[in-house]
Design a protein around this motif. Structure first.
Motif, PDB file in Angstrom:
ATOM      1  N   HIS A 220      -3.862  12.060  -8.596  1.00  0.00           N
ATOM      2  CA  HIS A 220      -4.531  10.769  -7.898  1.00  0.00           C
ATOM      3  C   HIS A 220      -3.678  10.437  -6.738  1.00  0.00           C
ATOM      4  O   HIS A 220      -4.406  10.275  -5.503  1.00  0.00           O
ATOM      5  N   GLY A 221      -2.423  10.522  -6.626  1.00  0.00           N
ATOM      6  CA  GLY A 221      -1.732   9.926  -5.666  1.00  0.00           C
ATOM      7  C   GLY A 221      -1.830  10.998  -4.346  1.00  0.00           C
ATOM      8  O   GLY A 221      -1.702  10.766  -3.099  1.00  0.00           O
ATOM      9  N   LEU A 222      -2.094  12.405  -4.705  1.00  0.00           N
ATOM     10  CA  LEU A 222      -1.840  13.340  -3.521  1.00  0.00           C
ATOM     11  C   LEU A 222      -3.471  13.580  -3.182  1.00  0.00           C
ATOM     12  O   LEU A 222      -3.598  14.210  -2.257  1.00  0.00           O
ATOM     13  N   LYS A 223      -4.393  13.200  -3.921  1.00  0.00           N
ATOM     14  CA  LYS A 223      -5.840  13.693  -3.551  1.00  0.00           C
ATOM     15  C   LYS A 223      -6.253  12.818  -2.251  1.00  0.00           C
ATOM     16  O   LYS A 223      -6.794  13.356  -1.404  1.00  0.00           O
ATOM     17  N   THR A 224      -5.661  11.351  -2.044  1.00  0.00           N
ATOM     18  CA  THR A 224      -5.890  10.755  -0.741  1.00  0.00           C
ATOM     19  C   THR A 224      -5.315  11.424   0.318  1.00  0.00           C
ATOM     20  O   THR A 224      -6.053  11.367   1.365  1.00  0.00           O
ATOM     21  N   PRO A 225      -4.313  11.664   0.556  1.00  0.00           N
ATOM     22  CA  PRO A 225      -3.832  12.199   1.715  1.00  0.00           C
ATOM     23  C   PRO A 225      -4.129  13.633   2.131  1.00  0.00           C
ATOM     24  O   PRO A 225      -4.249  13.800   3.077  1.00  0.00           O
TER      25      PRO A 225
END
Length: 423
Positions: A220-225
């Motif tokens: 989830h944390g890497l999906k946005t970038p």
């Protein structure tokens, strides 16, 4: 022990004879030693019967039983008189060994007051024969008792270890996915062990949930970038900088595949060993997803799998592995993709085949190398088959790739769910 018992019995018998002899010693008018009454045992009258007596004075006076015939016993010397008797083993008539009981006494003054040695002996072979007879009768009973004790010990050990066999069977059931915990109903000596094992399983399950949660948080944390970078790619394309957008797109896809692979590895590292998945259900669900893609709509999908075929693998892991294989097959197939699953001696085999051009034999091994891409037109990162390999190897299986009569065949071999073991 029995020998000592026999010797004590012989001592008692010989002591009676000694007392009889001592009480009946007298002297003839001529001064010679004599017996008022001889012992009543008839063996003293039978030559070489094995039971003998002899009385020896300080002079040449010697009285002996008729059983000695013309033989005289060589009696041991005594240094002190008294009521104590002493044991000896001496040579006897006809080369026999005698078990001898001897007493050295001083006669009363009215019969001369001299010192005499009184000895009564029995053939030592009688003592040994009694011991041998007893032993020969005792040994069979000792063997029977030993066999009974051995059988009783075996029964006791078998009954005592039965709870451990039950624990072993339940642990095997946990490994095969048939049960989750050992449970109770154990003897009090084994209950602490079962409770500790269940507590360990609880801790392990919590660790698995934490690991999966961290993997989800990472995704989830890497999906946005990555989504932001995709937006930048679109802007670059709109500005006409297609080459830069293509390079960034390739790097973003490469990063996404690496992240997917590491998340998959983190998940399968803590995969539950009691997981089980129905093969046919899982394959049909994945195909329904692939069929919605533009390429999947143009293909015929064939599935051959028994309805009750179950593999020992997590459903998400199996979907990840089959998804990569079906995606590859869909990209290269001409008209048809087939999925065939069956049970084998070593587990379950799942084959994904297409009717595409296939791959040269020299390049088949390179397909499984991380980051190696034979298809440079699709924009992939070359990690799909590496992820499949990680998943099946973590489950105790394997992946093989080979050319069929038409197209390529990728085969997964994974363990089957075992039936409950018999202790």
């Amino acid at each position: 022990m029995f020998k000592r018992h026999v010797e004590r019995r012989v001592d008692v018998e010989l002591t009676v004879y000694l007392n009889q002899l001592a009480a009946n010693i007298t002297r003839k008018p001529s001064g010679e030693l004599a017996l008022a009454h001889r012992p009543s045992d008839p063996r003293f009258e039978e030559p070489f019967s094995g039971l003998y007596w002899q009385i020896a004075g300080v002079s040449s006076d010697v009285l002996r039983s008729r059983s000695l015939w013309d033989t005289a016993l060589s009696l041991p010397n005594e240094t002190s008189t008294g009521s104590a008797s002493h044991h000896y083993e001496i040579p006897g008539p006809q080369n026999a060994r005698l078990y001898l009981l001897q007493r050295y006494i001083e006669l009363p003054e009215d019969i001369g007051g001299s010192k005499v040695r009184i000895a009564v002996g029995v053939d030592a072979r009688e003592v040994r024969q009694s011991v041998r007879s007893f032993t020969s009768e005792l040994v069979p009973f000792l063997l029977i008792i030993g066999a009974l004790l051995g059988a009783a010990s075996w029964v006791q050990v078998s009954v005592g270890l039965q709870p451990l066999s039950t624990i072993r069977g339940r642990i095997a059931g946990i490994r095969s996915g048939k049960q989750r915990r050992l449970g109770g109903n154990f003897p009090k000596e084994v209950t602490p062990l079962a409770e500790e094992i269940d507590a360990l399983l609880d801790e392990r399950e919590k660790a698995i949930e934490k690991a999966r949660g961290r993997a989800a948080d990472l995704a989830h944390g890497l999906k946005t970038p990555l989504q932001v970078l995709n937006g930048e790619i679109i802007r670059l394309e709109e500005k006409g900088d297609a080459s830069t957008a293509s390079e960034i797109s390739y790097l973003v896809n490469l990063m996404r595949r690496h992240i997917d692979r590491q998340i998959a590895r983190a998940r399968i590292s803590y995969a539950s060993s009691d997981a089980s998945t129905n093969i046919k259900t899982s394959v049909e669900q994945i195909i329904r997803v692939v069929e919605r893609t533009p390429r999947g709509q143009d293909l015929n999908w064939l599935v051959e799998a028994p309805a009750d075929l179950t593999a020992r693998i997590d459903a998400v892991d199996l979907a990840e592995a089959l998804g990569n294989l079906l995606d590859n097959a869909a990209r290269h197939a001409s008209k048809k993709v087939s999925v065939t699953a069956c049970a084998e001696m070593q587990g379950i085999s799942i084959s994904v085949s297409d009717d595409g051009p296939g791959i040269e034999k020299d390049h088949q091994a390179a397909m499984l190398v991380r980051g190696k891409r034979l298809d440079t037109q699709s924009g992939g990162a070359g990690l799909g088959l590496a992820i499949v390999t990680d998943i099946v190897e973590a489950s105790g299986g394997s992946l093989t790739i080979e050319n069929g009569s038409v197209g390529l065949i990728a085969t997964l071999r994974i363990p089957a769910v075992k039936s409950d073991p018999q202790p």
